[in-house]
Structures are given as structure tokens and as C-alpha cells.
Scaffold this motif. Structure first.
Motif, PDB file in Angstrom:
ATOM      1  N   PHE A 403       3.441 -37.675  -3.480  1.00 52.23           N
ATOM      2  CA  PHE A 403       2.613 -35.870  -3.154  1.00 52.23           C
ATOM      3  C   PHE A 403       3.050 -34.912  -2.024  1.00 52.23           C
ATOM      4  O   PHE A 403       3.363 -36.335  -1.028  1.00 52.23           O
ATOM      5  N   GLN A 404       3.802 -34.721  -2.070  1.00 56.36           N
ATOM      6  CA  GLN A 404       4.572 -34.031  -0.829  1.00 56.36           C
ATOM      7  C   GLN A 404       3.526 -34.459  -0.102  1.00 56.36           C
ATOM      8  O   GLN A 404       2.341 -34.125   0.249  1.00 56.36           O
ATOM      9  N   ASN A 405       3.779 -34.708   1.398  1.00 61.31           N
ATOM     10  CA  ASN A 405       2.911 -35.155   2.829  1.00 61.31           C
ATOM     11  C   ASN A 405       2.676 -33.930   3.468  1.00 61.31           C
ATOM     12  O   ASN A 405       2.569 -34.113   5.094  1.00 61.31           O
ATOM     13  N   ILE A 460       9.270 -33.365 -16.430  1.00 59.28           N
ATOM     14  CA  ILE A 460       8.631 -35.038 -16.806  1.00 59.28           C
ATOM     15  C   ILE A 460       8.807 -35.458 -15.956  1.00 59.28           C
ATOM     16  O   ILE A 460       9.695 -35.023 -14.683  1.00 59.28           O
ATOM     17  N   GLU A 461       8.727 -36.509 -16.011  1.00 58.67           N
ATOM     18  CA  GLU A 461       8.750 -37.807 -14.936  1.00 58.67           C
ATOM     19  C   GLU A 461       8.192 -39.025 -14.921  1.00 58.67           C
ATOM     20  O   GLU A 461       8.188 -39.458 -15.821  1.00 58.67           O
ATOM     21  N   LEU A 462       9.446 -39.367 -13.850  1.00 57.21           N
ATOM     22  CA  LEU A 462       9.390 -41.298 -14.722  1.00 57.21           C
ATOM     23  C   LEU A 462       8.025 -41.942 -14.617  1.00 57.21           C
ATOM     24  O   LEU A 462       7.566 -43.022 -14.805  1.00 57.21           O
ATOM     25  N   GLY A 489       8.894 -40.209 -18.786  1.00 53.18           N
ATOM     26  CA  GLY A 489      10.610 -40.875 -18.914  1.00 53.18           C
ATOM     27  C   GLY A 489      11.452 -40.343 -18.245  1.00 53.18           C
ATOM     28  O   GLY A 489      11.155 -39.723 -17.324  1.00 53.18           O
ATOM     29  N   ASP A 490      12.340 -40.527 -18.363  1.00 54.81           N
ATOM     30  CA  ASP A 490      14.203 -40.181 -17.701  1.00 54.81           C
ATOM     31  C   ASP A 490      14.145 -38.391 -17.738  1.00 54.81           C
ATOM     32  O   ASP A 490      14.462 -38.264 -18.656  1.00 54.81           O
ATOM     33  N   ALA A 491      14.700 -38.151 -16.554  1.00 54.25           N
ATOM     34  CA  ALA A 491      14.019 -36.410 -16.344  1.00 54.25           C
ATOM     35  C   ALA A 491      15.403 -36.005 -17.701  1.00 54.25           C
ATOM     36  O   ALA A 491      15.350 -34.837 -18.368  1.00 54.25           O
ATOM     37  N   ALA A 492      16.614 -36.739 -18.048  1.00 53.32           N
ATOM     38  CA  ALA A 492      17.403 -36.308 -19.234  1.00 53.32           C
ATOM     39  C   ALA A 492      16.674 -35.710 -19.752  1.00 53.32           C
ATOM     40  O   ALA A 492      17.116 -35.118 -21.111  1.00 53.32           O
ATOM     41  N   ILE A 510      14.534 -28.481 -10.278  1.00 54.40           N
ATOM     42  CA  ILE A 510      14.956 -29.717 -10.341  1.00 54.40           C
ATOM     43  C   ILE A 510      14.214 -30.403  -8.652  1.00 54.40           C
ATOM     44  O   ILE A 510      14.423 -29.748  -7.523  1.00 54.40           O
ATOM     45  N   ASP A 511      13.808 -31.606  -8.452  1.00 54.74           N
ATOM     46  CA  ASP A 511      12.999 -32.462  -7.396  1.00 54.74           C
ATOM     47  C   ASP A 511      13.265 -33.874  -7.569  1.00 54.74           C
ATOM     48  O   ASP A 511      12.702 -34.623  -7.738  1.00 54.74           O
ATOM     49  N   PRO A 512      13.876 -33.620  -7.514  1.00 53.91           N
ATOM     50  CA  PRO A 512      14.961 -35.751  -7.605  1.00 53.91           C
ATOM     51  C   PRO A 512      14.228 -36.649  -6.712  1.00 53.91           C
ATOM     52  O   PRO A 512      13.937 -35.575  -5.312  1.00 53.91           O
TER      53      PRO A 512
HETATM   54  C1  LIG Z   1      10.195 -36.046  -5.217  1.00 52.38           C
HETATM   55  S1  LIG Z   1       9.166 -36.458  -5.702  1.00 52.38           S
HETATM   56  C2  LIG Z   1       9.391 -34.758  -6.466  1.00 52.38           C
HETATM   57  C3  LIG Z   1       7.852 -34.243  -7.216  1.00 52.38           C
HETATM   58  C4  LIG Z   1       7.239 -32.748  -7.860  1.00 52.38           C
HETATM   59  N1  LIG Z   1       8.371 -31.943  -7.716  1.00 52.38           N
HETATM   60  C5  LIG Z   1       6.154 -32.456  -6.813  1.00 52.38           C
HETATM   61  O1  LIG Z   1       6.760 -31.851  -5.461  1.00 52.38           O
HETATM   62  O2  LIG Z   1       4.987 -32.998  -5.967  1.00 52.38           O
HETATM   63  C6  LIG Z   1      10.383 -36.798  -6.772  1.00 52.38           C
HETATM   64  C7  LIG Z   1       9.315 -37.891  -8.507  1.00 52.38           C
HETATM   65  O3  LIG Z   1      10.995 -37.887  -9.402  1.00 52.38           O
HETATM   66  C8  LIG Z   1      10.178 -38.902  -9.738  1.00 52.38           C
HETATM   67  N2  LIG Z   1      11.864 -39.694 -10.735  1.00 52.38           N
HETATM   68  C9  LIG Z   1      12.329 -40.084 -10.301  1.00 52.38           C
HETATM   69  N3  LIG Z   1      13.678 -40.830 -10.891  1.00 52.38           N
HETATM   70  C10 LIG Z   1      13.261 -40.069 -11.708  1.00 52.38           C
HETATM   71  C11 LIG Z   1      13.537 -39.961 -13.250  1.00 52.38           C
HETATM   72  N4  LIG Z   1      14.706 -40.800 -13.369  1.00 52.38           N
HETATM   73  N5  LIG Z   1      13.609 -39.755 -13.948  1.00 52.38           N
HETATM   74  C12 LIG Z   1      12.529 -38.889 -14.021  1.00 52.38           C
HETATM   75  N6  LIG Z   1      12.022 -38.503 -12.561  1.00 52.38           N
HETATM   76  C13 LIG Z   1      12.031 -39.646 -11.602  1.00 52.38           C
HETATM   77  C14 LIG Z   1       9.278 -39.586  -8.768  1.00 52.38           C
HETATM   78  O4  LIG Z   1       8.453 -40.345  -9.819  1.00 52.38           O
HETATM   79  C15 LIG Z   1       9.083 -38.873  -8.188  1.00 52.38           C
HETATM   80  O5  LIG Z   1       8.132 -38.170  -8.668  1.00 52.38           O
END
Ligand SMILES: C[S@@+](CC[C@H](N)C(=O)[O-])C[C@H]1O[C@@H](n2cnc3c(N)ncnc32)[C@H](O)[C@@H]1O
Length: 589
Positions: A403-405, A460-462, A489-492, A510-512
């Protein structure tokens, strides 16, 4: 809600395996299975703490010292070589991976020294040949601040070598000592004395932390907030110039960085660590209140993989520091019972004694009076529940997961994304998009906070733990499942799920993690052609690379529907440090 006074611990090596903690590297390839199955992951974290990006070692071995000792020795006085012992040729380390912190610094050094000069020195085998040995002292004038926050100077009298000095500012004349082996085209140095300060920038009375310049966490405490914001804006501009590979004319001017409402006491998660006692220290009874001088609990020393003892961290919130100080005493008392090094975790949370559903059913007036919205506690159990409000929305998540800090700036970040999505108004009025896709959604921050503006939302989120939190958060905030859905799952994989979403009415957020998006994701994103893409990132270098890729992939589109970068802006999620969160808005024209 799990709230513990005894810290739950795990080894640093476990923390390092978190996907979100990966430092930026080559664009990741998609894992074999991209079928939408759930991946069990541990906690994730988008921003790596304690990194000193400028000083991150490129390689551990093979430097000029080794190379010189091989090449400079006179043959005359050497004992005869044995035929069986062949001299091993020293290999130069490979170039750092594109977009990694060492690569960002390398690009900045190329810019300072001139790319042609660097290339010719590298070709002649001199990229690691420093004019200075370890421990050498000299006076230099700093020319610029690198993206990692350190000052960079040209070696005096040399056009072909740089010196990197943490905490030194442009135009400052400083006396420094070279530390360690040479890196590619530069030496690291520590500042011994500021001979001529940059008085327009530096005011050391601003510094609030007694460990500043020793701890690797903060770089900018001597600067005003305005100057920090300005430096971060420049980092974003440079990142796009270097890594997007887009023509300058096609890029918007970087907007002013948004300031954090709190610039100290803002950080809602810290992870100090300590090592077990060395075997040479025999166990003994530690007196009550005693903190043995060899026991270091805290964060890494600047530029070193070594812990320094830190009693409190002024950028962290009060509840975190209170609990941490208490725990340091307990840890000191039982330090001989630890068999391994430990990473502690402290997460700021709203007090969870009131049931979350009940909490959200309170009227606005009752909310103002209720401690549930104001009382903060510290959660130390990775699996414990943490709770925070962002605007009018409540978020719960496991404390060890992402979670953001910095809670204070989140409403500003969310509002910016919200406002920018609406797009520029036209003479026929603006038609707001109806569908939202939140990729890399964590516990649902963007999906949930923006949901009131959309008819349908998918995230979607891993991490399956984060997806469980996102579903629960949707419920807590009374967003019906007919409107919002989350997938682990994977974002794709999301693009299979949202086939029914009309691209021209869809926004993709998108927020990887720091490493950015993989190729499979970008390929499908571009094929989907959402009207607006908002790319949020804690690593502007991979963001710039990915944005450039997205834009280029739509060039030459038969129907002329290309992405353009409409806006780029930094958000200062981490005041006093060199880190910046960057938001880029891409619109399909
Ligand atoms: C920078 S955080 C952003 C989370 C959210 N958007 C937030 O602001 O609280 C990146 C997130 O991407 C997830 N993640 C990493 N690789 C991923 C993938 N291949 N597919 C989907 N999610 C992924 C991580 O578990 C993490 O929760």
C-alpha cells in the motif's frame, strides 16, 4: 485487527524476494503461465527503502585495481612464470542494464563527460581506470545533482572521469575522499568539508535528523521543499529525454511536482533491520535499558550494505517511532536469542477496534467525533490488518502487502488522476468515459477511489492477498459486484476479461512495480486502444521507457489513432529523499 507489541519478524532475504521490491532492470518477460491463474505472493512494496541509487555497485569484482596490478607489474623482478599457471585475463564488467539505477547514473555521467569521450575511453579499455586510489583526498566543484540525489563533479584536470559525492550540491566546492574501487567512468567519494557552500540552496538548519548524511534513507533534508520539488521535476524531464526515445517536440513540459502536505512524519511504513550478534561475542546478561554498542538496529549506512543504529526516523509517523523505540529495548534484552538477522515491519493504521462495516455506516458528523477515524496504531505483524482512509474511502489490507506509504498525499494523487481522466472539454461538452481498468491494482486504491465516476470497473493484481483486500474494500465502500470486479493474475490477462468494455469509453490505469510493464502487457494494451491511459509509477525511468514504447507502437496505425503524451507530473510521495512518483497521461488521438 491484529495489533501486536511484539514485532513479527522475517529475514531480510525473504523481504528481498517481494515482486514489488525489485529494482528496475531489463523489461521483464512474461512468466510461462499467463493463463489467469492465481499467483500466491508475499507482501509487495513499490518503493525500495534505504537504496542509495547513485552508489549501488555495478559489479562486485574486477576493477581497475585488479586490472592495474595485472598490467603494470615490471617483468624484470618477477619470479619466472610457471608454465602451468596462466594469467587470467580480467574481463570488464558488462554495461548496467538499461533503466537500472547504475544505468541512470551512467547516462548522467555520459551527459557530463560527453558521450563520444566516454565511448572512446571505453573502447580503449579505460572505463575503470581511475586517476585516484582509494583514500585519496582532493578538492572538487560539483556540477550537478544526479537522479539518485548525489552531487556529480568532473575530476579536476580530467575531462574523462567523474566523482560522485552524496549530499553535495551544484556549484559547491568540497574536499572529498575517494572511497572504494573505481566504477565505470567514476569514483565514489565522501564529503570531508564544504569549502564553499551553495548558499542559495543549502540551509543545514533545515536538517531534522541526527543521522542525516550517515543513513542512506534521505538525501535532501538541507534543501527547501521548493528546491526538492524542482529537482524531482528535472529528474522526470531527464528521464523522458533519455529513456522514452520520443522526439522532444512530442513531449509535454513536465508539470510542477505536487508537494506532500506533510514533509516529515508522513511515512506510514518502515522496515528497520538488525543482524544477530557475531559468534565472537559470547552471550551475557544485558542490563535493563542497556543497548550494547555493537548492536545496530536501523537502516543502511549511506552507500554501504551495513546497518547503522538508528533510534528514530523523523520522516516516519509518530506511532511508528513510538513502537520502534519500545521494541529496540526489548530486542536489546533478548538479542542473544536471535539466530538470524531480522527485518522488522512497522505499519501505521487506523485503530481497528470498531468494526469496519459499522465505521462506514456512521454519519458525517459521527465520523468527525469517532476515534475510529482519527486514532492511529502501529501494526507489526506482516499478516496483521492495516486500515486507512483515502478521501471518503476506507482501505484495509494485510500490513506486509503493498500500500502506498504516504497517506497525506494520496487524495491529491487520486484527484489528479480523476480530473485528468475527464479530458479537455470540447465545444460539444466532455463525455466522461464509462469504463475503468485498474492494472497492478493492489488493494484497489484507484479502482475504488475512482469508481463513482464510472459505470464499470475491473482491477487485476498478481498478489491474491491484495485481491482479497480489494474485494473486501469494494464491499466496505458499498460498491456492488455488478459494477466492480477484481481478478488475481498477471496484468496482461485483464484484456481477455474486459473484451466487453468499449475502448473508446475506457480508461486504463497502470501502476506497476519499479521494473515497469512487460512486453506482453504493452502489446495487449496497445491492441486494446483505450481512449486514455494513466501510467502511475515509482520509477520514472521505466515509465519513460514504457511510455515511449506505447507511443511508438501506435505510430503508423492505419486509422491514425495514435497515443500522445498529454501530461507528465511528479508527486512527492517521499519528501527529503530523491524518490519521485510520476504520473503520465496518454490520450488516443
Ligand atoms: C506499485 S504497486 C501499485 C498498487 C496499487 N495501484 C496502489 O497504488 O496501491 C504495484 C503492484 O503490482 C503488483 N504486481 C507486480 N507484478 C505484477 C504483474 N505482473 N501483474 C499484476 N500485478 C503485478 C504488485 O503486487 C503490487 O501490488
Amino acid at each position: 485487527m491484529a495489533e501486536s507489541t511484539i514485532p513479527q519478524t522475517r529475514r531480510a532475504s525473504e523481504l528481498e524476494s517481494d515482486p514489488g521490491d525489485e529494482s528496475c532492470a531489463k523489461r521483464p518477460k512474461v512468466d510461462g503461465d499467463a493463463s489467469g491463474v492465481e499467483y500466491a505472493t508475499g507482501g509487495t512494496e513499490g518503493v525500495v527503502e534505504r537504496i542509495d541509487e547513485d552508489l549501488a555497485p555495478l559489479v562486485k569484482e574486477s576493477t581497475v585495481n585488479d586490472m592495474q596490478s595485472n598490467s603494470l607489474g615490471s617483468e624484470k623482478n618477477q619470479p619466472p612464470k610457471r608454465a602451468t599457471k596462466k594469467k587470467r585475463k580480467q574481463k570488464e564488467p558488462p554495461l548496467p542494464e538499461s533503466c537500472s539505477a547504475p544505468d541512470v547514473l551512467h547516462q548522467e555521467i555520459c551527459h557530463l563527460l560527453g558521450r563520444e569521450a566516454v565511448e572512446s575511453i571505453t573502447a580503449s579499455g579505460g572505463a575503470f581506470k581511475s586517476p585516484y586510489p582509494d583514500g585519496h583526498e582532493l578538492e572538487i566543484t560539483i556540477e550537478k545533482v544526479g537522479s539518485g540525489g548525489s552531487g556529480i563533479a568532473r575530476a579536476p584536470g580530467s575531462e574523462s572521469w567523474a566523482i560522485v559525492v552524496p549530499f553535495a550540491l551544484p556549484e559547491e566546492k568540497v574536499r572529498v575522499e575517494i572511497v572504494g574501487r573505481p566504477e565505470r567512468m567514476y569514483s565514489n567519494a565522501k564529503m570531508l568539508e564544504i569549502l564553499q557552500p551553495n548558499e542559495a540552496w543549502r540551509d543545514d538548519s533545515r536538517v531534522r535528523c541526527q543521522y542525516f548524511t550517515q543513513c542512506g534513507g534521505c538525501q535532501y533534508q538541507m534543501l527547501s521543499s521548493e528546491k526538492q520539488l524542482d529537482l524531482k521535476k528535472n529528474v522526470i524531464t531527464r528521464a523522458y529525454e533519455t529513456y522514452s526515445k520520443l522526439p522532444a517536440a512530442s513531449l509535454p513540459s513536465t508539470e510542477e511536482t505536487t508537494e506532500s502536505p506533510l514533509v516529515y512524519k508522513y511515512r506510514t511504513k518502515i522496515t528497520p533491520h538488525f543482524e544477530r550478534p557475531r559468534k565472537s561475542i559470547k552471550p551475557y546478561d544485558i542490563k535493563d535499558g542497556e543497548h550494547p554498542p555493537w548492536l545496530k538496529i536501523g537502516f543502511n549506512l549511506v552507500g554501504r550494505n551495513e546497518t547503522m543504529d538508528i533510534e528514530e526516523c523523523p520522516i516516519a509517523t509518530d506511532v511508528l517511532n513510538e513502537q520502534y523505540k519500545k521494541d529496540r529495548k526489548d530486542i536489546a534484552q533478548k538479542i542473544f536469542s536471535y539466530k538470524k538477522g531480522v527485518s522488522l515491519m512497522y505499519r501505521d493504521s487506523l485503530d481497528g477496534s470498531l468494526d469496519a462495516v459499522e465505521m462506514m455506516s456512521l454519519s458525517t458528523t459521527d465520523r468527525e467525533l469517532s476515534e475510529a477515524f482519527t486514532k492511529h496504531v502501529c501494526v507489526t505483524d506482516q499478516k496483521g490488518l492495516s486500515r486507512e482512509m483515502v478521501g471518503d474511502y476506507l482501505f484495509e489490507y494485510t500490513a506486509g502487502s503493498f500500500f502506498q506509504n504516504n497517506n497525506t498525499i494520496l487524495p491529491l494523487l487520486v484527484d489528479y488522476v480523476k480530473d485528468t481522466i475527464a479530458g479537455p472539454s470540447t465545444s460539444s461538452g466532455t463525455k466522461h468515459p464509462t469504463h475503468l481498468v485498474d492494472t497492478y491494482c493492489g488493494a484497489g486504491l484507484f479502482a475504488i477511489s475512482l469508481s463513482d465516476r464510472f459505470e464499470h470497473v475491473a482491477g487485476i493484481e498478481l498478489s491474491s492477498a491484495s485481491i482479497a483486500s480489494a474485494k473486501r474494500n469494494a464491499e466496505l465502500n458499498q460498491i456492488p459486484p455488478t459494477k466492480i470486479s477484481f481478478l488475481a493474475g498477471d496484468a496482461a490477462n485483464i484484456f481477455d476479461v474486459v473484451r466487453s468494455f468499449p475502448p473508446s469509453q475506457t480508461v486504463v490505469v497502470i501502476d506497476p512495480p519499479r521494473k515497469g510493464c512487460d512486453e506482453a502487457f504493452i502489446k495487449q494494451l496497445v491492441e486494446f486502444r483505450a481512449a486514455t491511459v494513466v501510467y502511475v509509477s515509482c520509477n520514472v525511468h521505466t515509465q519513460a521507457r514504457d511510455v515511449g514504447d506505447i507511443v511508438r507502437r501506435t505510430e503508423g496505425d492505419d486509422e491514425g489513432r495514435r497515443y500522445r503524451v498529454e501530461r507528465v507530473r511528479g508527486f512527492d510521495l517521499f519528501p527529503q529523499t530523491a524518490h519521485v512518483e510520476s504520473v503520465a497521461v496518454l490520450r488516443l488521438f
